[in-house]
Design an enzyme around this catalytic site. Structure first.
Site, PDB file in Angstrom:
ATOM      1  N   PHE A 153       0.849  -1.182   0.000  1.00 32.68           N
ATOM      2  CA  PHE A 153       0.000   0.000   0.000  1.00 32.68           C
ATOM      3  C   PHE A 153       0.887   1.235   0.000  1.00 32.68           C
ATOM      4  O   PHE A 153       1.780   1.362   0.843  1.00 32.68           O
ATOM      5  CB  PHE A 153      -0.940   0.044   1.210  1.00 32.68           C
ATOM      6  CG  PHE A 153      -1.856   1.250   1.173  1.00 32.68           C
ATOM      7  CD1 PHE A 153      -2.987   1.266   0.369  1.00 32.68           C
ATOM      8  CD2 PHE A 153      -1.563   2.384   1.918  1.00 32.68           C
ATOM      9  CE1 PHE A 153      -3.811   2.387   0.292  1.00 32.68           C
ATOM     10  CE2 PHE A 153      -2.386   3.513   1.851  1.00 32.68           C
ATOM     11  CZ  PHE A 153      -3.513   3.508   1.042  1.00 32.68           C
ATOM     12  N   ASP A 183       9.270   2.541   1.718  1.00 30.54           N
ATOM     13  CA  ASP A 183       8.093   3.233   2.244  1.00 30.54           C
ATOM     14  C   ASP A 183       8.007   2.909   3.738  1.00 30.54           C
ATOM     15  O   ASP A 183       7.525   1.850   4.131  1.00 30.54           O
ATOM     16  CB  ASP A 183       6.841   2.768   1.494  1.00 30.54           C
ATOM     17  CG  ASP A 183       5.579   3.485   1.978  1.00 30.54           C
ATOM     18  OD1 ASP A 183       5.618   4.059   3.085  1.00 30.54           O
ATOM     19  OD2 ASP A 183       4.572   3.455   1.253  1.00 30.54           O
ATOM     20  N   LYS A 235       2.713   9.672   8.520  1.00 26.42           N
ATOM     21  CA  LYS A 235       1.984   9.180   9.693  1.00 26.42           C
ATOM     22  C   LYS A 235       2.455   9.743  11.034  1.00 26.42           C
ATOM     23  O   LYS A 235       1.983  10.795  11.439  1.00 26.42           O
ATOM     24  CB  LYS A 235       1.964   7.646   9.677  1.00 26.42           C
ATOM     25  CG  LYS A 235       1.125   7.122   8.501  1.00 26.42           C
ATOM     26  CD  LYS A 235       0.378   5.851   8.789  1.00 26.42           C
ATOM     27  CE  LYS A 235      -0.794   5.675   7.845  1.00 26.42           C
ATOM     28  NZ  LYS A 235      -0.509   4.884   6.655  1.00 26.42           N
TER      29      LYS A 235
HETATM   30  C1  LIG Z   1      -0.746   5.277   5.211  1.00 29.17           C
HETATM   31  C2  LIG Z   1       0.268   4.855   4.223  1.00 29.17           C
HETATM   32  C3  LIG Z   1       0.461   5.569   3.023  1.00 29.17           C
HETATM   33  C4  LIG Z   1      -0.403   6.737   2.609  1.00 29.17           C
HETATM   34  O1  LIG Z   1      -0.369   7.791   3.512  1.00 29.17           O
HETATM   35  P1  LIG Z   1      -1.484   8.964   3.424  1.00 29.17           P
HETATM   36  O2  LIG Z   1      -1.027   9.963   4.446  1.00 29.17           O
HETATM   37  O3  LIG Z   1      -2.803   8.344   3.755  1.00 29.17           O
HETATM   38  O4  LIG Z   1      -1.465   9.492   2.052  1.00 29.17           O
HETATM   39  C5  LIG Z   1       1.472   5.138   2.179  1.00 29.17           C
HETATM   40  N1  LIG Z   1       2.237   4.068   2.486  1.00 29.17           N
HETATM   41  C6  LIG Z   1       2.081   3.370   3.619  1.00 29.17           C
HETATM   42  C7  LIG Z   1       2.975   2.208   3.918  1.00 29.17           C
HETATM   43  C8  LIG Z   1       1.080   3.724   4.522  1.00 29.17           C
HETATM   44  O5  LIG Z   1       0.907   3.007   5.639  1.00 29.17           O
END
Ligand SMILES: *Cc1c(COP(=O)(O)O)cnc(C)c1O
Length: 400
Positions: A135, A222, A251
């Site tokens: 994701f 990420d 986050k």
């Molecule tokens: C939450 C998340 C995103 C996206 O972050 P947003 O602030 O919602 O755009 C991308 N990568 C990972 C691994 C995430 O947990």
């Protein structure tokens, strides 16, 4: 119409199937609704409020900064942004940072950086390898990178230039390395969060690092969910003893104040030039001040070590309490990123969780995800174990 009615969502786009509760106040690991009912927050707004709610250091920093300067512009110098870049690059062993306002924007910056890097090397169709069950966000490029058809469906045509491989599978990626010529980068999560708390083998990141080095690819991690002490280290890749070329954060960085970052080292740190990328709000004084307070608190309270200890306590407690439970396949995790894989489907688990006074999420249909605050007390950790176990008993007794 009663505008204080929390269930009145007529004027909100229905992007979320919201549960019938809204919180008026937060206090550490607790959220309090309009009726004064208290819920133990084992989700932290999806890995955001790692210091708990209404943390005094963050509240004070935000209040002071709001009285001083909220926003100027990236057309001018921003001292707090410089300070935050210095802190983050030192913590991560990286060289430069770009600041934005969300996770998806951080990934977007990484994707643009990788493509620009590829073009300067003469590739016309620079390609990024991404993983199944990953994701990376909801913008067009990041949903195209995401390994989940549900996130993409209806938004075709997708952004081109991504090549998908199974996660934690070096053989698959080595096949791509032999057969594809325009690869410029690999983008993966050190532990997949939304995909169901999937932890790769210990040698996965080191082997990816070695492959990227031998092919001249950028290793882009990420760490939006795994970073900032969540897994028991400042950044999850530090468990593997490697450094990426590009790292994405968001986050927990502002403990709820929106901020994201794209960090880079080596050649990747020199890719962007004026005019290539930007953000109006990105790295404004308010968000940077909040993030500096977050980093100070994590360092002073040694929250990485605390996450490790709490993670052990929670997993041990959950395994003891759920041993032999027919509805439980596995309890797994790294630090305070915890997954409990069920053998049964429990579609309304998050609603039932509210009745048990706890917040958690359900990933990949069968994995209960816990991302509790790093500031949890031992007693609160114990309470999470009891409430989650009761919730699973409940789901097993009367399946949805
Ligand atoms: C939450 C998340 C995103 C996206 O972050 P947003 O602030 O919602 O755009 C991308 N990568 C990972 C691994 C995430 O947990």
């Amino acid at each position: 119409m009663n505008t204080t009615d929390t269930q009145t969502t007529d004027h909100l786009m229905t992007t979320y199937a919201r549960l019938a509760v809204s919180f008026e106040r937060g206090d550490g690991a607790w959220l309090i609704d309009g009726q004064g009912r208290r819920y133990l927050d084992a989700l932290c707004g999806i890995g955001v409020t790692s210091l708990g709610h209404a943390h005094p250091a963050v509240a004070e920093a935000v209040c002071q900064q709001a009285r001083t300067l909220i926003h100027s512009s990236n057309l001018y110098g921003i001292t707090l942004q410089q300070q935050l870049a210095n802190r983050l690059t030192a913590l991560a062993g990286m060289e430069r940072a770009f600041f934005c306002n969300s996770g998806a924007e951080a990934v977007e910056a990484g994707i643009k950086l990788a493509r620009l890097h590829g073009h300067t090397q003469g590739y016309t169709l620079p390609t990024i390898i991404v993983a199944e069950h990953s994701f990376h966000g909801r913008t067009l490029a990041t949903l195209s990178a995401t390994g989940n058809r549900k996130v993409q469906a209806g938004f075709e045509p997708l952004v081109q230039g991504f090549l998908r491989v199974p996660y934690n599978d070096m053989a698959a990626i080595e096949t791509v390395a032999r057969n594809t010529s325009e690869v410029v980068a690999v983008l993966v999560e050190p532990v997949q969060g939304e995909g169901g708390i999937n932890i790769p083998d210990n040698d996965y990141l080191p082997r990816l690092r070695a492959l990227c080095d031998s092919k001249g690819w950028l290793l882009m991690l990420d760490e939006i969910q795994t970073g900032l002490c969540r897994t028991g280290r400042w950044f999850a890749h530090q468990h593997a003893g490697i450094t990426p070329d590009v790292m994405l954060l968001a986050k927990a960085l502002g403990n709820g104040v929106p901020i994201g970052a794209c960090l880079a080292a080596g050649p990747a740190a020199a890719v962007f030039h004026p005019g290539n990328h930007g953000s109006t709000f990105g790295g404004n004084p308010l968000a940077c001040r909040a993030a500096l307070a977050v980093l100070d608190t994590m360092e002073q309270q040694q929250l990485a070590a605390r996450a490790t200890a709490l993670g052990h306590q929670l997993r041990r407690g959950l395994r003891d309490r759920l041993a032999g439970h027919p509805a439980v396949r596995e309890v797994r995790g790294l630090g305070l990123m915890i997954g409990i894989e069920l053998t049964i489907a429990c579609g309304d688990l998050t609603r039932r969780a509210l009745q048990h006074g706890i917040l958690c999420s359900l990933q990949a249909e069968r994995v209960i995800r816990l991302l509790p605050p790093l500031t949890l007390s031992d007693d609160e950790a114990q309470l999470i174990i009891e409430r989650i176990a009761a919730l699973i008993d409940d789901c097993a007794a009367q399946p949805a």
